[in-house]
Design an enzyme around this catalytic site. Structure first.
Site, PDB file in Angstrom:
ATOM      1  CE  LYS A  33      -0.241   0.405   4.701  1.00 22.28           C
ATOM      2  NZ  LYS A  33      -0.876  -0.482   6.321  1.00 22.28           N
ATOM      3  CE1 TYR A 249      12.844  31.493   0.737  1.00 19.37           C
ATOM      4  CE2 TYR A 249      13.030  28.846   1.165  1.00 19.37           C
ATOM      5  CZ  TYR A 249      13.225  29.890   0.664  1.00 19.37           C
ATOM      6  OH  TYR A 249      12.410  29.464  -1.396  1.00 19.37           O
TER       7      TYR A 249
END
Ligand code: PLP
Length: 340
Positions: A33, A249
């Protein structure tokens, strides 16, 4: 772009240990999955089938269709539209409400809620479900449950195991009365399989161990497994950061002396969860992620052309206060995969 390398040797090593523990290859259903926990549905499906695994577990029919050619038997955990039917597909019944919606002649595995209280029918609804399904000519090919804490030290595991044992007896009794074939029984995920000393069910649904991890492996003295995935990034550019200059940043990393810094092509947009000034990480070769991770890139104190960002996600899971599952499943499915 970054690349995921999949080590076939490690996958096969894990499958050796798992199938030995389960008793045979036939008793292993590999859980694919969520893009095989981020490893690539098709890639892992193909490799598991090459190894000899016959059973798989997925979330939806669409996923099952993509790997149908690799397996004889596919359990579908959470389909709601029931649109396609194949004799290799076995659809989970998660609620009695769906009995009327399942296609006639389909194969169904009844999920029983033995204590997790997430999905599955109540033990008291068992007879009603079996009667309802057989009335509609639906084949009950399996009855299963899921543990809420097989990888945790608590009595939950033993409690749910006992509840499921009595369910099995009940199912056998009801099926004999109705002259229905006895379905396959399965309750174990990776941790439950390795915690069971007398595994005697029809198969186990093995996810995380396939990929080389089990949480709390030390606590339970589980066998050592080998991580299958490693993430690699390419150098975009290099500069010398002068003493006092910062990178990224917020300028959260500042050089304390002149240093070489390069930018690499993996970031949180690729599913490599964002690191900031409070979350530090060092690559297997000892390079430090400097400052904040950007959407498409991050900076390291090296100028190597290619860098292995991780080859074992345990350290990253710790940094992010999460589990290994989340680190690998979060990776962007578009990242190129290469089997090595
Ligand atoms: C995801 C899942 C598994 C696999 O669990 P692991 O801990 O990864 O082995 C098994 N069964 C069900 C129902 C699942 O949802």
């Amino acid at each position: 772009m970054a690349k995921i390398l999949l080590r076939k040797e490690n996958l096969f090593y894990n499958l050796d240990i798992i199938s030995k523990k389960a008793g045979s290859i036939e008793k292993v259903a590999v859980v694919l999955k969520d893009n095989a926990y981020g490893h690539g549905l098709i890639e892992i499906g193909k490799l598991a089938s090459e190894y000899g695994i016959k059973k798989a577990v997925v979330r939806t029919i669409d996923d099952a269709l993509k790997i149908e050619k690799f397996f004889d038997y596919i359990v579908i955990l959470a389909e709601k539209s029931f649109h396609t039917y194949s004799h290799t597909f076995h659809i989970a019944l998660n609620t009695c409400e769906d009995i009327e919606r399942l296609p006639i002649n389909s194969n169904v595995h009844i999920k029983i809620d033995t204590g997790m209280h997430r999905s599955g029918i109540k033990p008291s609804e068992l007879e009603k479900a079996i009667l309802g399904l057989s009335k509609r000519n639906i084949h009950i090919t399996g009855v299963f449950t899921h543990h809420k804490g097989a990888d945790e030290l608590s009595t939950n595991f033993f409690w749910q195991k006992a509840v499921f044992s009595s369910i099995k007896e009940n199912v056998k009794k009801i099926c004999e009365q109705l002259s229905l074939p006895i379905p396959a029984f399965h309750s174990c995920n990776s941790a439950a399989l390795f915690r069971t000393s007398d595994f005697d069910e029809d198969f186990a649904r093995v996810g995380i161990a396939t990929y080389g991890y089990i949480d709390n492996a030390d606590v339970f003295k589980f066998p050592k497994l080998k991580p299958v995935m490693s993430l690699w990034a390419n150098r975009i550019s290099t500069r010398t950061l002068k003493k006092g200059q910062s990178v990224g940043y917020g300028g959260k990393f500042s050089a304390t002396e002149d240093m070489i810094v390069s930018n690499y092509d993996v970031g949180y947009g690729d599913g490599f969860l964002r690191l900031n000034e409070r979350k530090t990480y060092t690559t297997p070769k000892g390079y430090k992620v400097l400052g904040r991770v950007s959407m498409d890139n991050l900076s390291l104190n090296t100028d190597d052309e290619k860098v292995c960002i991780f080859d074992d996600v345990n350290a990253l899971a710790k940094v992010h206060d999460t589990i290994t599952y989340e680190i690998t499943t979060t990776l962007n499915p578009n990242i190129e995969k290469e089997i090595v």
